[in-house]
Design a protein around this motif. Sequence first.
Motif, short mmCIF file in Angstrom:
data_model
loop_
_atom_site.label_atom_id
_atom_site.label_comp_id
_atom_site.label_asym_id
_atom_site.label_seq_id
_atom_site.Cartn_x
_atom_site.Cartn_y
_atom_site.Cartn_z
N VAL A 169 -5.36 10.59 2.26
CA VAL A 169 -6.32 9.38 2.24
C VAL A 169 -5.47 8.04 2.61
O VAL A 169 -4.44 7.71 2.29
N GLY A 170 -6.64 7.28 3.25
CA GLY A 170 -5.91 5.87 3.90
C GLY A 170 -5.92 4.82 2.43
O GLY A 170 -4.60 4.61 2.23
N VAL A 171 -6.94 4.51 2.02
CA VAL A 171 -7.24 3.42 0.89
C VAL A 171 -8.09 3.89 0.11
O VAL A 171 -9.32 4.36 0.27
N GLY A 172 -7.89 4.18 -1.21
CA GLY A 172 -9.07 4.44 -2.20
C GLY A 172 -9.07 5.92 -2.18
O GLY A 172 -8.30 6.69 -2.33
N GLY A 173 -10.56 6.37 -2.07
CA GLY A 173 -10.62 7.68 -2.12
C GLY A 173 -12.27 7.81 -1.76
O GLY A 173 -12.83 8.53 -0.89
N THR A 174 -12.96 7.41 -2.84
CA THR A 174 -14.42 7.71 -2.73
C THR A 174 -15.11 7.08 -1.36
O THR A 174 -15.82 7.88 -0.85
N TYR A 175 -14.71 6.00 -0.94
CA TYR A 175 -15.39 5.43 0.30
C TYR A 175 -14.38 5.60 1.49
O TYR A 175 -14.67 4.87 2.61
N ALA A 191 0.85 9.13 -8.16
CA ALA A 191 0.63 8.39 -9.28
C ALA A 191 -0.21 7.16 -9.09
O ALA A 191 -0.30 6.73 -7.99
N LEU A 192 -0.95 6.66 -9.98
CA LEU A 192 -1.97 5.48 -9.94
C LEU A 192 -1.24 4.33 -10.64
O LEU A 192 -0.73 4.28 -11.59
N GLY A 193 -1.44 3.09 -9.76
CA GLY A 193 -1.00 1.78 -10.49
C GLY A 193 -2.06 0.78 -10.25
O GLY A 193 -2.80 1.13 -9.20
N ILE A 194 -1.69 -0.40 -10.42
CA ILE A 194 -2.80 -1.39 -10.18
C ILE A 194 -2.63 -2.30 -9.12
O ILE A 194 -3.42 -3.15 -8.49
N ASP A 195 -1.07 -2.39 -8.61
CA ASP A 195 -0.84 -3.42 -7.77
C ASP A 195 -0.83 -3.08 -6.11
O ASP A 195 -1.18 -3.91 -5.49
N HIS A 196 -1.14 -1.78 -5.72
CA HIS A 196 -1.23 -1.21 -4.40
C HIS A 196 -2.83 -1.97 -3.92
O HIS A 196 -2.86 -2.46 -2.57
N VAL A 197 -3.63 -1.67 -4.67
CA VAL A 197 -5.00 -2.05 -4.01
C VAL A 197 -5.77 -3.01 -4.92
O VAL A 197 -7.12 -3.30 -5.01
N ASN A 198 -4.86 -3.99 -5.62
CA ASN A 198 -5.61 -4.80 -6.47
C ASN A 198 -5.93 -6.23 -5.74
O ASN A 198 -6.15 -7.17 -6.51
N VAL A 199 -6.12 -6.14 -4.47
CA VAL A 199 -6.49 -7.48 -3.94
C VAL A 199 -7.95 -7.78 -4.23
O VAL A 199 -8.07 -9.05 -4.40
N LEU A 200 -8.67 -6.94 -4.64
CA LEU A 200 -9.93 -7.09 -4.96
C LEU A 200 -10.13 -7.40 -6.57
O LEU A 200 -11.42 -7.49 -7.09
N GLY A 201 -9.15 -7.21 -7.33
CA GLY A 201 -9.02 -7.43 -8.66
C GLY A 201 -9.34 -6.35 -9.51
O GLY A 201 -10.03 -6.42 -10.47
N LYS A 202 -9.16 -5.11 -8.99
CA LYS A 202 -9.62 -3.37 -9.54
C LYS A 202 -8.90 -3.59 -10.94
O LYS A 202 -7.67 -3.98 -10.87
N THR A 203 -9.43 -2.96 -11.86
CA THR A 203 -8.77 -2.61 -13.03
C THR A 203 -8.24 -1.08 -12.54
O THR A 203 -8.65 -0.60 -11.81
N HIS A 210 -12.08 5.60 -8.19
CA HIS A 210 -12.22 5.53 -6.70
C HIS A 210 -11.04 6.78 -6.31
O HIS A 210 -11.68 7.46 -5.44
N LYS A 211 -9.93 6.79 -6.71
CA LYS A 211 -9.25 7.84 -6.30
C LYS A 211 -9.88 9.38 -6.61
O LYS A 211 -9.83 10.29 -5.66
N SER A 212 -10.33 9.36 -7.68
CA SER A 212 -11.04 10.79 -7.85
C SER A 212 -12.26 11.03 -7.30
O SER A 212 -12.70 12.12 -7.31
N GLY A 213 -12.72 10.03 -6.36
CA GLY A 213 -13.97 10.38 -5.52
C GLY A 213 -13.49 11.62 -4.60
O GLY A 213 -14.51 11.96 -3.90
#
Length: 499
Positions: A169-175, A191-203, A210-213
Amino acid sequence: MSSRKTYQDAVEHLNSLQSNAATLEAVRASGGRLSEFAIPEMLEYLERIGYFPDDLNKLNIIHITGTKGKGSTSAFVNSILQHTKPSWKVGLYSSPHLVAVRERIRINGVPLSEEDFTKYFFEVWNRLQANDKRRLAHTSLMPGYFRFMTLLAFHAFRELNVDVTVLEVGVGGTYDSTNVVPKPVVTGITALGIDHVNVLGKTLKEIAWHKSGIFKEGVPAFSVPQPSEAMKVLQERAQELQASSLTVVQTPDVLPQITLGLAGKHQIQNASLAVELSREFLKKQNAFDDKGELSQTFIEGLCATKWPGRCQTVPDPVERGLTWYLDGAHTSESLDCCMDWFLSPDVSLDAEEIPPSMKRILIFNCTSGRSGPTLLSKINGKVAAQARKYDPSSYFERVIFCTNVTYADGHFKGDLTTKAISDSEIGNLTTQHQLATAWSSDLPAYPQQNIHILPSIEDAVNQIKKINDNSTSIKVLVTGSLHLVGGVIEVAGLSRVAL
């Protein structure tokens, strides 16, 4: 004059699809609301090049996502399958690339040749240009860079009749644009963490959603152990999307005793996931006699895995005494792993007394959207905690903050061109000055004359060569950006030994 298209023509066309800095900023400002159109648009592009979603199922896909380790896990799976089924044609799609965009699409570990890349590239390009009727008003004529590369990978793998496709996957999963595959054979989450894709302030919960999409009805899913809040979301989504199962992988007893092809303790977890994904895939294909133990071919595959630019040690092929330590870590969590590796006894903190002539140098850059001060604090915090006989102010003799521009004349290597950073930011070295200020703030005693702010990667490499007098052992850590690592490999002439 020949009208035949060349590889450089393909790279130039591809670069025209990049989003510029202003566009990326607009997407961030929108809160990512454009994501809901991503899959319908991708399906439309797919149809315009002559494919239906079900056609992708013939690629026998292992779909892998996560916020860290998904590239390494994909590389482990690729190597395991190659060693277990040497007669198979194994396709691997990953991102980003280090030196050549062809690296993103591999057959049995080898990037597409320039000839094949060019051929398949223009087949996709020309189909999109010719079939310009669109059902969705908001769909642009041509897809963006990553979407196009995903379409190109699907097309190349179909044309080359691969037996299996390892799809990162590129970024995320669902989309994500890779998520148009209706029925992969197996899916996996690193492994899941908040800092890699947290530009939009996701929890963390939102990231897990998103990943489980990538979970699909009737398809088994695997995950490494996750924080409890993330695991709860994965379990709920596995039920919602009707995955046939969700298994949390355990580390095989023998695995910690194996010398993996990828350095770093964190790779044990990635290898564990790769083992289970490979095992499940081979069982589904009736191609594996599962005895519940790690087979010799699996072990050979794990040991032989290569993934350049990740905790990689590269002795310079020309400069005596100079060793490059390359890791594209660009999040707080991945830098944590990077520094554990670099500070380990067999890399930088030798068990014996370190000779006074040895010098350590840091080359660092990060994109403007990332938190440079936080990342630098992570580096210095690790030095303070693990290198106790060193003052963090003296551990790195020099630090170099440079842009990702490849050459000193201000130009990029074609494959490494980026439009994601504004010309003014590059010209003013805005990010690099911010990083230097953050470094000095973190380490007030650090000598100002040992901080270098440079406009290109070539300038940084030349600075290293000035320091190297061939009588000194120099260890250079390059981190903060995979684009930076790729540029160093290119400019320092490391491709032959590093890739």
